[in-house]
Design an enzyme around this catalytic site. Structure first.
Site, mmCIF file in Angstrom:
data_model
loop_
_atom_site.group_PDB
_atom_site.id
_atom_site.type_symbol
_atom_site.label_atom_id
_atom_site.label_comp_id
_atom_site.label_asym_id
_atom_site.label_seq_id
_atom_site.Cartn_x
_atom_site.Cartn_y
_atom_site.Cartn_z
ATOM 1 N N ASP A 26 0.814 -1.176 0.116
ATOM 2 C CA ASP A 26 -0.042 0.041 0.057
ATOM 3 C C ASP A 26 0.876 1.312 -0.013
ATOM 4 O O ASP A 26 2.113 1.038 0.274
ATOM 5 C CB ASP A 26 -0.749 0.024 1.251
ATOM 6 C CG ASP A 26 -1.545 1.279 1.547
ATOM 7 O OD1 ASP A 26 -2.333 1.820 0.505
ATOM 8 O OD2 ASP A 26 -1.366 1.831 2.585
ATOM 9 N N ILE A 27 0.234 2.354 -0.448
ATOM 10 C CA ILE A 27 1.301 3.596 -0.256
ATOM 11 C C ILE A 27 1.069 4.626 0.861
ATOM 12 O O ILE A 27 1.823 4.653 1.709
ATOM 13 C CB ILE A 27 0.969 4.426 -1.793
ATOM 14 C CG1 ILE A 27 1.317 3.369 -3.006
ATOM 15 C CG2 ILE A 27 1.742 5.718 -1.815
ATOM 16 C CD1 ILE A 27 0.912 4.059 -4.288
ATOM 17 N N ASP A 28 -0.193 5.129 0.839
ATOM 18 C CA ASP A 28 -0.421 6.118 1.861
ATOM 19 C C ASP A 28 -0.584 5.592 3.403
ATOM 20 O O ASP A 28 -1.250 4.501 3.728
ATOM 21 C CB ASP A 28 -1.799 6.980 1.717
ATOM 22 C CG ASP A 28 -1.758 7.914 0.275
ATOM 23 O OD1 ASP A 28 -1.264 9.219 0.581
ATOM 24 O OD2 ASP A 28 -1.800 7.259 -0.782
ATOM 25 N N ASP A 205 -1.908 -0.378 5.866
ATOM 26 C CA ASP A 205 -2.224 0.185 7.309
ATOM 27 C C ASP A 205 -3.496 0.542 7.529
ATOM 28 O O ASP A 205 -4.179 0.978 8.706
ATOM 29 C CB ASP A 205 -1.586 1.724 7.334
ATOM 30 C CG ASP A 205 -2.175 2.692 6.263
ATOM 31 O OD1 ASP A 205 -2.315 2.410 5.290
ATOM 32 O OD2 ASP A 205 -2.663 3.864 6.959
#
Length: 256
Positions: A26-28, A205
Site C-alpha cells: 500500500d502507499i499512503d 495500514d
C-alpha cells in the site's frame, strides 16, 4: 491472534532476502506518511528509485496496491511506472502494460461529484478527491463531519444503484466500483508470473487493506500492518510506521 511486534533478525516480519517473495505494498500510511490532504503528502526524493531497485531485486514480483488512481501514482513516483492496482483494484496495470479498468462509466459520478462539492462547502477543511472512477470525502481536518459525510455518501450510493459501493478508510469515505477490493487484486496478480509460486507478503495500514491481509493469511502468505488503526486488524504482524518500511527498503536495495 495479536499482531507480533518482534523486530529481531529471526522474527522480523519483513524478509532479509527477497528470493521467492512476491511483494504487495500500500502507499499512503505504509510507504509514505499520511497528511492533512491527499495533495500535501511528501514523497521522499530517494523513494521512487529505491522502489524500482526493490522491484528488480524481487525479479519484478512487486506491485503497489492503493486507493489512488494509477495516474496519481505515476505522478507521485515519476519517472517510474510501477505495476499497480489502483482505486482499490478497480484499475490494474501489469508491468507497464495497458490499464485494465472496471467496466463502468465515470460519467455516472457527475451528479454525485456536484452534490459532494456542495456538501463539502458547508464543512471548511473537507476535501473531495476526484479519482475519475471514484470520489473520496476526506474529513481529517473536520472529524465532526464523519457522520454527516457517511449519510451523504450512503444516499448517493443508493441513488447510483448496482455497480457502486461505499468504502471506508482512515478519515475518508469513498464511492467506488463494486465487486473490487485489494484482496481480489492481489489474487489476480498471484495467478500469473512473476508472482505465481512465490510466497506472498502484503503491507498496509488501513481498513481497505484488510481484504489483502485476509487473502495472505488464507494462502500461507505474510500480512503486515503498519501503525495502529482504530479497528481490530487481522494482520499477523505489526510495524510501527511508514518510516520503518522505508528503512527496510533502503537496507534491501543497498545490498549487493
Amino acid at each position: 491472534m495479536q499482531p507480533s511486534t518482534a523486530v529481531d533478525t529471526a522474527n522480523h516480519p519483513l524478509p532479509d532476502d527477497l528470493n521467492g517473495w512476491a511483494l504487495f505494498i500500500d502507499i499512503d500510511g505504509t510507504l509514505i506518511d499520511l497528511a492533512a490532504t491527499p495533495e500535501s503528502i511528501v514523497v521522499p526524493p530517494e523513494l521512487p528509485s529505491q522502489l524500482m531497485k526493490l522491484s528488480q531485486k524481487a525479479d519484478g514480483a512487486m506491485a503497489l496496491v492503493t486507493g489512488r488512481s494509477i495516474a496519481a501514482v505515476d505522478a507521485m513516483f515519476e519517472p517510474y511506472h510501477f505495476t499497480v492496482a489502483g482505486l482499490h483494484g478497480a484499475e490494474i496495470r501489469r508491468e507497464n502494460a495497458e490499464i485494465l479498468r472496471k467496466g463502468i462509466e465515470a460519467a455516472a459520478l457527475d451528479r454525485p461529484r456536484m452534490m459532494l462539492q456542495k456538501f463539502a462547502s458547508r464543512w471548511p477543511g473537507m476535501v473531495i478527491e476526484d479519482k475519475g472512477l471514484g470520489l473520496a470525502v476526506h474529513y481529517r481536518q473536520v472529524p465532526e463531519a464523519a457522520i454527516p459525510a457517511a449519510h451523504a455518501v450512503d444516499g448517493l450510493v443508493k441513488d447510483l444503484g448496482y455497480g457502486w459501493k461505499r468504502q471506508d478508510g482512515k478519515m475518508v469515505i469513498e464511492i467506488g466500483p463494486a465487486g473490487t477490493n485489494k484482496g481480489i487484486a492481489v489474487a489476480h496478480f498471484m495467478e500469473t508470473a512473476p508472482y505465481a509460486g512465490r510466497k506472498l507478503l502484503v503491507m498496509g495500514d488501513d481498513l481497505t487493506d484488510e481484504t489483502m491481509f485476509r487473502f495472505a493469511n488464507e494462502t500461507g502468505g505474510r500480512s503486515v500492518r503498519v501503525g495502529d488503526p482504530p479497528f481490530e486488524s487481522i494482520a499477523e504482524f505489526k510495524l510501527d510506521s511508514a518510516d520503518t518500511v522505508r528503512s527496510w527498503i533502503a537496507t534491501m536495495v543497498a545490498r549487493q
